[in-house]
Design an enzyme around this catalytic site. Structure first.
Site, PDB file in Angstrom:
ATOM      1  CE1 TYR A 246      -4.061  -2.060   1.217  1.00 44.27           C
ATOM      2  CE2 TYR A 246      -2.249  -3.454   1.955  1.00 44.27           C
ATOM      3  CZ  TYR A 246      -3.588  -3.285   1.646  1.00 44.27           C
ATOM      4  OH  TYR A 246      -4.445  -4.347   1.781  1.00 44.27           O
ATOM      5  CG  HIS A 254      -8.467   0.459  -2.646  1.00 49.33           C
ATOM      6  ND1 HIS A 254      -9.233  -0.471  -1.988  1.00 49.33           N
ATOM      7  CD2 HIS A 254      -9.303   1.487  -2.954  1.00 49.33           C
ATOM      8  CE1 HIS A 254     -10.482  -0.043  -1.898  1.00 49.33           C
ATOM      9  NE2 HIS A 254     -10.549   1.149  -2.471  1.00 49.33           N
ATOM     10  CE  LYS A 285      -5.685  -5.326  -4.813  1.00 51.84           C
ATOM     11  NZ  LYS A 285      -6.129  -3.949  -4.682  1.00 51.84           N
TER      12      LYS A 285
END
EC number: 4.6.1.16
Length: 308
Positions: A246, A254, A285
């Site tokens: 993070y 997020h 991601k």
């Protein structure tokens, strides 16, 4: 100094102030695993203790912020003092532990009873104060109802020696204060840790089995490098990785990266690369393949672009 208690490979922090320092000062998150007293049958919001990753635990110890300890009673079964057998030692340890637990339970019950008595007395005083302040209005209201029901002229009600209304008579005996209504003090630290023994971080044991493990060394080097860069890290199990990274506190951001650790120059199956790349794309991601190499860490990012 932060005290980290070890139990069969799990590192637990029981003090709320230590948990706050770990997050705010050192940028480590951990995972709360304890049930809340008022809501024990749910798992959305949990409380103390805080369970730390092995990498988080080692980092705190190496920077001098924490000390690893274990309960001495858990080691009695393995000792052979006075030539006693393991079974006899275990039996003696169990009896001693049961006596200690029972004494703590009895002391806590007495504390609850004393607290209830004190809180009932305070609630009784407050009840009496409220009734006395409202007694004139209560008398007036009852007089009006009596005149309305009986069609009689208004007459003042007689006052008793204990007070102007009947509720104040024998209030101490009739006052109801259920134990469920009392306030209970919730400890912010483990109330009794007993005798503890410091654990050597570099010596493998039942409570700390990670010393010398190649996988732990690999993960720790990657974890420490990213932590030194200012990132927050948590376990990446739910996304099929080693860590989630993070840019700030996970309460506000997020995760941006999924970390997968591999030894340097180790062949990686193409199916694993494809799987990791597609997974990262599906959850929005970036997947990072991380390999420590001579004091540094090499990072390779994956992005699934599909068939061109």
């Amino acid at each position: 100094m932060i005290l980290i208690s070890l139990l069969e490979g799990k590192a637990l922090v029981w003090n709320a102030e230590d948990v706050k320092e770990i997050r705010e000062k050192h940028g480590l998150v951990g995972n709360l695993v304890g049930a809340l007293v008022r809501k024990p049958r749910q798992n959305l919001r949990l409380g103390l203790p805080l369970e730390l990753l092995p990498e988080e635990t080692r980092l705190l110890v190496e920077i001098g912020a924490a000390t690893l300890v274990r309960n001495c009673s858990s080691q009695k079964a393995n000792s052979k003092e006075d030539d006693l057998s393991v079974d006899k030692i275990s039996s003696l340890s169990s009896v001693e532990d049961e006596d200690n637990v029972q004494s703590e339970v009895d002391a806590y019950k007495q504390y609850l009873q004393d607290s209830y008595t004190e809180q009932r007395s305070l609630a009784l005083q407050e009840k009496r104060r409220i009734l006395e302040s409202l007694s004139d209005r209560i008398v007036e209201g009852r007089t009006k109802r009596k005149r309305k029901n009986d069609n009689e002229e208004e007459t003042p009600m007689e006052s008793s020696p204990q007070g102007p209304i009947k509720e104040l008579q024998d209030l101490a005996e009739t006052f109801n204060f259920p134990q469920e209504a009392m306030m209970v003090h919730l400890p912010t630290a483990r109330t009794s840790v007993g005798k503890v023994q410091e654990v050597d971080l570099h010596q493998a044991s039942v409570d700390w089995p990670y010393a010398g493990q190649a996988e732990h060394e690999l993960r720790y080097k990657v974890f420490k490098d990213l932590w030194e860069r200012g990132y927050f890290l948590t376990s990446g199990n739910k996304f099929g990785g080693d860590f989630l990274v993070y840019p700030g506190d996970p309460m506000r951001f997020h995760a941006h990266f999924i970390i997968i650790c591999y030894p340097y120059n180790k062949d990686i199956p193409m199916t694993d690369i494809i799987t990791a790349g597609r997974l990262g794309t599906n959850v929005k991601k970036t997947v990072l393949l991380c390999s420590p190499n001579e004091g540094t860490v090499n990072y390779t990012s994956l992005q699934w672009s599909g068939i061109q």
